[in-house]
Design an enzyme around this catalytic site. Structure first.
Site, short mmCIF file in Angstrom:
data_model
loop_
_atom_site.label_atom_id
_atom_site.label_comp_id
_atom_site.label_asym_id
_atom_site.label_seq_id
_atom_site.Cartn_x
_atom_site.Cartn_y
_atom_site.Cartn_z
N VAL A 47 34.26 37.66 44.59
CA VAL A 47 35.21 37.54 45.70
C VAL A 47 34.71 38.19 46.98
O VAL A 47 35.32 38.02 48.04
CB VAL A 47 36.59 38.13 45.32
CG1 VAL A 47 37.24 37.33 44.22
CG2 VAL A 47 36.47 39.60 44.91
N GLY A 48 33.61 38.90 46.92
CA GLY A 48 33.08 39.53 48.12
C GLY A 48 31.68 40.04 47.89
O GLY A 48 31.29 40.34 46.75
N GLY A 50 28.51 42.45 49.94
CA GLY A 50 27.97 43.19 51.06
C GLY A 50 26.49 43.43 50.85
O GLY A 50 25.86 42.88 49.93
N THR A 54 28.57 44.15 45.32
CA THR A 54 29.26 42.89 45.11
C THR A 54 30.61 43.18 44.48
O THR A 54 30.73 44.09 43.64
CB THR A 54 28.44 41.97 44.19
OG1 THR A 54 27.15 41.77 44.75
CG2 THR A 54 29.12 40.61 44.03
N VAL A 55 31.64 42.43 44.88
CA VAL A 55 32.99 42.63 44.34
C VAL A 55 33.36 41.39 43.53
O VAL A 55 33.21 40.25 43.99
CB VAL A 55 34.02 42.85 45.46
CG1 VAL A 55 35.41 43.07 44.86
CG2 VAL A 55 33.62 44.06 46.32
N LYS A 69 33.97 46.55 41.91
CA LYS A 69 32.92 46.68 42.93
C LYS A 69 31.69 47.26 42.26
O LYS A 69 31.73 48.36 41.72
CB LYS A 69 33.39 47.57 44.08
CG LYS A 69 32.38 47.67 45.22
CD LYS A 69 32.97 48.38 46.43
CE LYS A 69 32.00 48.37 47.61
NZ LYS A 69 32.59 49.02 48.81
N ASP A 161 35.04 54.82 58.86
CA ASP A 161 34.68 53.42 59.09
C ASP A 161 35.94 52.55 59.12
O ASP A 161 36.03 51.55 58.40
CB ASP A 161 33.70 52.92 58.03
CG ASP A 161 33.00 51.62 58.43
OD1 ASP A 161 33.01 51.28 59.64
OD2 ASP A 161 32.46 50.95 57.54
#
Length: 310
Positions: A47-48, A50, A54-55, A69, A161
């Site tokens: 689902v995501g 970076g 990875t998620v 994650k 952040d």
């Protein structure tokens, strides 16, 4: 801030928050479709993604949806990344707020780090900005983000952040602060980043982040101020095209004026985007106070229907 809490970071890894009030048992699941195999979880899909992690959407042994994650192979052996993953688990685990992501456990998968946390199915604030927000909805979202920062700051931490991608949404529409890899205890005796190096996201970073490299509540306030301006106007206040332009604008450019129809928000934006940290609203509690003066602040999150396009 009215109080401070800085736990021994070596204990953060041991903090557990069971999902249903009991210890979570383990049973292995076979990976399918090229997905990783994680004992106790059935991975459903990615689902995501970076640069370093990875998620995945997964189900735990009770069938509940969670987000996993996972640090990509080759990074877990680096001390800085392992420490960041420990913070990503330990700091939100220590915070009691409905607007801070719920984390369930930290685990190792084939020698790499992973964190099980609540799955947030509503996307992020960036998606809402892209669709357009009515001003009052923007303020509701900012208030919920400030509630998360208030809880964090009162415990003696700063996030480091704050940006639209790290303000995610439950399907109910509630804002949830995520990604604590850059978070620090406010009084931590850690070396600051070298001058000119911004740890975080330069478009949302306070001016002092590029000069001192430190993480502090007032810097979180500045970042939330940038997000608020973007929610109100559909664009960031300092839209430089290069890193140098963005950093220079944060350091020297005056705070842009909002359109006349949004002028009532200008004092709040100005107070959050002061160049000097000591002139700025100091923490999440101070932001909440100003929002309450401005609007009377809703007692509960707005329903999804409030986030209508302009």
């Amino acid at each position: 801030m009215t109080q401070s809490f800085a736990p021994d970071h070596s204990t953060l890894l041991d903090h557990r928050r069971p999902r249903r009030g009991h210890a979570v048992s383990r049973r292995p699941h076979a990976g399918t479709g090229g997905l990783p195999c994680v004992a106790g979880y059935h991975l459903l899909g990615k689902v995501g993604e970076g640069r370093l992690a990875t998620v995945y959407l997964a189900q735990d042994i009770d069938g509940a949806e969670v987000a996993l994650k996972m640090l990509r192979p080759g990074h877990a052996d680096k001390a800085a990344r392992a420490a960041a993953f420990t913070r990503e688990f330990g700091i939100p685990a220590a915070i009691q707020s409905r607007h801070v992501v719920k984390v369930f456990e930290q685990l190792a998968v084939d020698g790499d780090c992973a964190i099980a946390m609540e799955y947030l199915g509503g996307g992020d604030v960036g998606r809402l900005i892209a669709g357009g927000l009515v001003p009052d909805a923007a303020l509701v979202l900012a208030r919920q983000a400030a509630l998360a920062l208030d809880a964090l700051h009162l415990r003696g931490f700063a996030h480091g952040d704050v940006k639209p991608a790290n303000l995610m949404l439950r399907t109910s529409g509630e804002v949830v602060l995520v990604d604590f890899g850059t978070a620090r205890a406010c009084d931590a005796a850690e070396p600051a980043a070298p001058a000119g190096v911004v740890v975080g996201t330069p478009r949302y970073a306070a001016p002092e982040r590029s000069q001192l490299g430190t993480v502090a509540p007032a810097a979180d306030v500045y970042s939330l101020g940038v997000v608020l301006f973007e929610m109100l106007c559909g664009r960031p206040p300092f839209p430089g095209q290069t890193l140098l332009e963005v950093l220079s604008q944060h350091l020297m450019a005056p705070v842009p004026r909002l359109p006349a129809a949004l002028a009532r928000f200008q004092p709040l934006v100005d107070a959050m985007l002061c160049k000097q940290p000591h002139d700025r609203l100091q923490d999440g509690r101070a932001v909440l106070g100003q929002i309450e003066l401005l609007t009377g602040a809703p007692a509960h999150p707005a329903p999804m229907g409030a986030f209508a396009s302009r």
